[in-house]
Write a protein that holds these residues in place. Sequence first.
Motif, mmCIF file in Angstrom:
data_model
loop_
_atom_site.group_PDB
_atom_site.id
_atom_site.type_symbol
_atom_site.label_atom_id
_atom_site.label_comp_id
_atom_site.label_asym_id
_atom_site.label_seq_id
_atom_site.Cartn_x
_atom_site.Cartn_y
_atom_site.Cartn_z
ATOM 1 N N MET A 21 7.263 10.643 -21.211
ATOM 2 C CA MET A 21 5.860 10.922 -21.456
ATOM 3 C C MET A 21 5.750 12.198 -22.293
ATOM 4 O O MET A 21 6.375 13.206 -21.983
ATOM 5 C CB MET A 21 5.082 11.093 -20.158
ATOM 6 N N CYS A 22 4.964 12.127 -23.360
ATOM 7 C CA CYS A 22 4.814 13.259 -24.260
ATOM 8 C C CYS A 22 3.332 13.541 -24.474
ATOM 9 O O CYS A 22 2.561 12.632 -24.810
ATOM 10 C CB CYS A 22 5.500 12.984 -25.602
ATOM 11 N N MET A 23 2.940 14.794 -24.263
ATOM 12 C CA MET A 23 1.564 15.231 -24.497
ATOM 13 C C MET A 23 1.598 16.267 -25.618
ATOM 14 O O MET A 23 2.292 17.275 -25.507
ATOM 15 C CB MET A 23 0.973 15.855 -23.235
ATOM 16 N N LYS A 24 0.845 16.020 -26.695
ATOM 17 C CA LYS A 24 0.846 16.946 -27.829
ATOM 18 C C LYS A 24 -0.587 17.329 -28.210
ATOM 19 O O LYS A 24 -1.450 16.462 -28.327
ATOM 20 C CB LYS A 24 1.529 16.308 -29.048
ATOM 21 N N HIS A 25 -0.796 18.615 -28.416
ATOM 22 C CA HIS A 25 -2.059 19.128 -28.960
ATOM 23 C C HIS A 25 -3.270 18.686 -28.136
ATOM 24 O O HIS A 25 -4.335 18.399 -28.693
ATOM 25 C CB HIS A 25 -2.229 18.688 -30.421
ATOM 26 N N CYS A 26 -3.107 18.636 -26.830
ATOM 27 C CA CYS A 26 -4.224 18.326 -25.936
ATOM 28 C C CYS A 26 -4.729 19.658 -25.370
ATOM 29 O O CYS A 26 -4.410 20.029 -24.228
ATOM 30 C CB CYS A 26 -3.791 17.376 -24.823
ATOM 31 N N TYR A 27 -5.486 20.376 -26.156
ATOM 32 C CA TYR A 27 -5.847 21.755 -25.831
ATOM 33 C C TYR A 27 -6.834 21.849 -24.665
ATOM 34 O O TYR A 27 -6.924 22.878 -24.008
ATOM 35 C CB TYR A 27 -6.454 22.441 -27.064
ATOM 36 N N LYS A 28 -7.587 20.783 -24.397
ATOM 37 C CA LYS A 28 -8.592 20.818 -23.338
ATOM 38 C C LYS A 28 -8.045 20.358 -21.994
ATOM 39 O O LYS A 28 -8.731 20.472 -20.977
ATOM 40 C CB LYS A 28 -9.788 19.939 -23.725
ATOM 41 N N LEU A 29 -6.845 19.824 -21.983
ATOM 42 C CA LEU A 29 -6.293 19.255 -20.753
ATOM 43 C C LEU A 29 -6.024 20.369 -19.729
ATOM 44 O O LEU A 29 -5.223 21.264 -19.967
ATOM 45 C CB LEU A 29 -5.000 18.499 -21.058
ATOM 46 N N LYS A 30 -6.707 20.277 -18.585
ATOM 47 C CA LYS A 30 -6.595 21.316 -17.569
ATOM 48 C C LYS A 30 -6.028 20.794 -16.253
ATOM 49 O O LYS A 30 -5.494 21.557 -15.465
ATOM 50 C CB LYS A 30 -7.970 21.935 -17.300
ATOM 51 N N GLU A 31 -6.175 19.518 -16.012
ATOM 52 C CA GLU A 31 -5.810 19.004 -14.700
ATOM 53 C C GLU A 31 -5.052 17.690 -14.836
ATOM 54 O O GLU A 31 -5.487 16.766 -15.523
ATOM 55 C CB GLU A 31 -7.064 18.792 -13.853
ATOM 56 N N ILE A 32 -3.902 17.618 -14.178
ATOM 57 C CA ILE A 32 -3.111 16.387 -14.109
ATOM 58 C C ILE A 32 -2.820 16.122 -12.635
ATOM 59 O O ILE A 32 -2.171 16.931 -11.970
ATOM 60 C CB ILE A 32 -1.795 16.502 -14.901
ATOM 61 N N ARG A 33 -3.291 15.017 -12.157
ATOM 62 C CA ARG A 33 -3.057 14.647 -10.769
ATOM 63 C C ARG A 33 -2.107 13.467 -10.696
ATOM 64 O O ARG A 33 -2.318 12.456 -11.357
ATOM 65 C CB ARG A 33 -4.370 14.298 -10.062
ATOM 66 N N VAL A 34 -1.086 13.611 -9.881
ATOM 67 C CA VAL A 34 -0.100 12.549 -9.713
ATOM 68 C C VAL A 34 -0.045 12.189 -8.235
ATOM 69 O O VAL A 34 0.180 13.046 -7.385
ATOM 70 C CB VAL A 34 1.297 12.988 -10.206
ATOM 71 N N GLU A 35 -0.257 10.928 -7.939
ATOM 72 C CA GLU A 35 -0.270 10.481 -6.548
ATOM 73 C C GLU A 35 0.872 9.518 -6.262
ATOM 74 O O GLU A 35 0.783 8.677 -5.386
ATOM 75 C CB GLU A 35 -1.610 9.811 -6.225
ATOM 76 N N SER A 36 1.928 9.614 -7.028
ATOM 77 C CA SER A 36 3.048 8.692 -6.817
ATOM 78 C C SER A 36 4.343 9.393 -7.161
ATOM 79 O O SER A 36 4.351 10.444 -7.781
ATOM 80 C CB SER A 36 2.893 7.442 -7.701
ATOM 81 N N GLU A 37 5.436 8.818 -6.726
ATOM 82 C CA GLU A 37 6.753 9.327 -7.073
ATOM 83 C C GLU A 37 7.207 8.621 -8.346
ATOM 84 O O GLU A 37 7.818 7.561 -8.307
ATOM 85 C CB GLU A 37 7.744 9.096 -5.936
ATOM 86 N N LEU A 38 6.887 9.193 -9.470
ATOM 87 C CA LEU A 38 7.190 8.559 -10.752
ATOM 88 C C LEU A 38 8.693 8.522 -11.001
ATOM 89 O O LEU A 38 9.398 9.497 -10.758
ATOM 90 C CB LEU A 38 6.510 9.309 -11.891
ATOM 91 N N ALA A 39 9.171 7.399 -11.517
ATOM 92 C CA ALA A 39 10.581 7.290 -11.907
ATOM 93 C C ALA A 39 10.751 7.757 -13.337
ATOM 94 O O ALA A 39 11.390 7.102 -14.152
ATOM 95 C CB ALA A 39 11.046 5.844 -11.757
ATOM 96 N N ILE A 40 10.151 8.905 -13.657
ATOM 97 C CA ILE A 40 10.155 9.393 -15.032
ATOM 98 C C ILE A 40 11.261 10.431 -15.186
ATOM 99 O O ILE A 40 11.477 11.258 -14.305
ATOM 100 C CB ILE A 40 8.785 9.990 -15.397
ATOM 101 N N SER A 41 11.988 10.358 -16.281
ATOM 102 C CA SER A 41 13.116 11.266 -16.476
ATOM 103 C C SER A 41 12.864 12.300 -17.555
ATOM 104 O O SER A 41 13.572 13.298 -17.630
ATOM 105 C CB SER A 41 14.379 10.466 -16.828
ATOM 106 N N ASN A 42 11.874 12.098 -18.416
ATOM 107 C CA ASN A 42 11.624 13.023 -19.511
ATOM 108 C C ASN A 42 10.127 13.282 -19.663
ATOM 109 O O ASN A 42 9.347 12.336 -19.791
ATOM 110 C CB ASN A 42 12.165 12.465 -20.836
ATOM 111 N N ILE A 43 9.753 14.538 -19.664
ATOM 112 C CA ILE A 43 8.378 14.934 -19.950
ATOM 113 C C ILE A 43 8.418 16.029 -21.004
ATOM 114 O O ILE A 43 9.159 17.001 -20.869
ATOM 115 C CB ILE A 43 7.640 15.434 -18.694
ATOM 116 N N GLU A 44 7.626 15.865 -22.044
ATOM 117 C CA GLU A 44 7.562 16.862 -23.104
ATOM 118 C C GLU A 44 6.102 17.253 -23.314
ATOM 119 O O GLU A 44 5.229 16.393 -23.457
ATOM 120 C CB GLU A 44 8.149 16.306 -24.411
ATOM 121 N N ILE A 45 5.847 18.539 -23.322
ATOM 122 C CA ILE A 45 4.505 19.058 -23.548
ATOM 123 C C ILE A 45 4.547 19.992 -24.747
ATOM 124 O O ILE A 45 5.310 20.963 -24.755
ATOM 125 C CB ILE A 45 3.968 19.792 -22.302
#
Length: 879
Positions: free
Chosen positions: A821-845
Amino acid sequence: MAAYAAFISLKSTIHHFLKYYDICLTLPSLKMLQLLYNQVESFEQFLNTSDSSSRKRMDDRFHQIAMAMDQFEDILLIYKLEPSERAQSGGEIDGFLDLDHVKQAFDAITASMQELQAEHAVVSPRDSSGKLVGLFDQYNQLKERIFLCRFVISIVGMAGNGKTTLAEEILCDFDIVEMFESRAWVAVGSTYDRRDVLLLILAQVDPDACAMIGAEEGDREISKYLERSLEGKRFLIVFDDVWDVDFWYNLEYLLPNNGDGSKVVLTTRSRELGDGAEAVFDMRLLSEEESWDLLRHKVFGEEDCPSELVKAGKKIAEYCDGLPLTIVAVSGLLSEADRTLKFWNEVAARKRHWLFLAAYDGMLEVLYPSYWSLSLQLRRCFLYMGVFPQDYKIPRSKIINLWIAEEGLLDPITDQYGQQFLFGMIGLEEFNLLRNTPEQVLDLENYAVEYLEDLASKTLVMVHQKSTTRAVIRRSWAQGIKTCGLHSSWWHLCHREATKRNVFYILTSLEDGVGEDIKGQTTLSIHQNVLFGIKDVYESMVENCASSARSLLCFGPYHQYQVPVCFELRSLQHLDALNIRFYKFPLAATELVELRYLALTCNGKVPPSISKLQKLKFLIIHQHFNIKFRGVSSYLPMEIWDMKDLRYMRIMGSDLPSGDSVLPNLSKLLHVSSHSCTKSVFEGLPNLRKLGIQIELTPFGAEPPTYFDHISLLDGLESLKCVVVNPDFTPKLIPQPSLPNFPSHLEKLTLTGLGCSWEEMSKIASLQKLAVLKLRSNAFRGPKWDFKEHRFVKLEYLLIEDCDLEKLEIGDESFDDLQYMCMKHCYKLKEIRVESELAISNIEIVDCNTLAEKQIKKAMLRCNRLIHNFSVHSSWMKS
């Protein structure tokens, strides 16, 4: 050495906490951790550079610090537990209250080290030996990896980049000698005997036992001797220059592995073999500074380089492209040549100087084994890459399209050794019919992709830019090659072999154009496009190649002014002139009726006479600087529907007119305008797999967009890219578009500038095969996206770039397979809620609100899960 292992372990642990747990720590704890990390790095550097006598004097001190570090790691492990578990273990809620004790131990040892450093000039033994100059970061990283890996680690890199030298230095390293009681080195090579390999190991770890081996004793018996000799000992064995991909598989069960910290190191040119190890260490090329250090060391030894030669010397080192083998070869010739400023300036003036060519010739003995190890088809594909200029960064799509267009270079009806096995059975006519079916067209591309990645995995092709998207879909080690190229040494080999075998002929100068060598050439690669403007060269091409030339490839620097391209080569099958500007479509090109591949840069309309090119498979039309007047449509002629062999069209912003015919083989249609998205057009493309649409919004438009109305007709579509080239989200403009029911086989979807509502996402979530989703430039708009309302069954790659999101909620069943999952240039993003155990191995911000980073970390901690690769890039922060 136990202390060194303790340093490595602690450094890794602290780094882990700084990366994943920083948001949960108090500021004093964070500062303490960072201070300790810096001190550990300082201690490690001292260990790497101090001599043995200094270390022996420090043994007691190192033992003390190792005990303190063990205590500190215990504190960290307690802190990782849940509060209830932490209380049971006797740990404090703030696990860093006892760090003062650890810091005192660090301060004491630091003072002792400073005293020793003042007494002893610390000089790396690798510098004085001259064996290893540069790559010190890799040296230290490899040592760490050896200590931390479970059993087997492979060192992978191209021929001549210092794998063997690095492994030799590691084997003699003080810490390695202290840690491993038994060490062995085996030079394997392309051919080896397993019994001889075992005997070589035994001869080094137990010479007496080796002397007892009789000629009749086989692998199993020698293995038992090895097991007895190594019992209770920690060993390190280096297998150098391994070629056979099954080498370790055939040897692993004959070597003891008792989980006691023993290690095996393999050096290899093949990534395929490296991937079989538990850990892979990729060798990089030298930097420009390191290249100059090595060249200067090889030419002048302990003497200083004359100041007047430094500037030219650095340029010469730069031309070696970071390959130690090239630097050593060049420096050897420089040492024997005239060390005058005039000569060095001559060498530095051009990369094709005779000294570089002589150096490349001297390296062929090292390079050729990799070349000859390739299958016949891979060899031909590899040589073809030499048509591009030296240091050219080749787009993946370009080399694959050229390979496919080259008749016979790739054939889907071949076995793994490149032998056609049906041609002799079914005859020429039936064979050609079969290889032109849509299914075989797909096979051709699959073969091309596999060949390119195979060449890269064998380190013959350099990967300049990687695509994470393709890595998700293909699971490729190369992470989906985006751009690639040949190192100068390999380019020279390709050029040499191609010249010998008349594979292609390169024109870079007037001499190349008018010489005898041009006669009868089949592939002409033009690296200086201005040669077309020289009358003698133009006439020479016509006179000597009119009937023989099959390919004319213009890869020189881009020219905005038209030059007289030679269209009199009537047998041409491939013409690539993208780097030359035509003021309008050249009608002479439509007379080349044998063309299979045509790539041009021109303005104006494509003439109806293009239909003469009935054998054309690839049509690529670029516009000069993408000039297009508002309201003026650029239509392809209706006759385009008569070109039944077309497989690939990239026509920048042009319209494909509605017709009542079919293009049965067209699988890719890129950069077409939205006016082409009509029912009759889509019905005429039954085998389209990839579609790229350019949408230009009209001002004051009141009608909702209709470019998606008939997209469902493309039931075989796998990849769709829709780009609004002039997005405008003012309320008075067109309403938010409503997304269609996309084709069910869609695997990749890219949307840019559409301005859809997040409620429309349900239509995308319903795609059962969608693996890649890219949302760019306000593809969707609105402050909140609630994933809890959607479930993406197969989505593995998600990119959200440049949007006005403020809140993102991910539910328990939002994703099943999300890997990246990659998030780019999201300047207004203030809140990320996760309610699960994601099988994610890579996150880039990248360049987002800093709150988003902290929210992601907190979410992962709540899930009791650590992300394998979490990276944050902020352009406003210091690097």
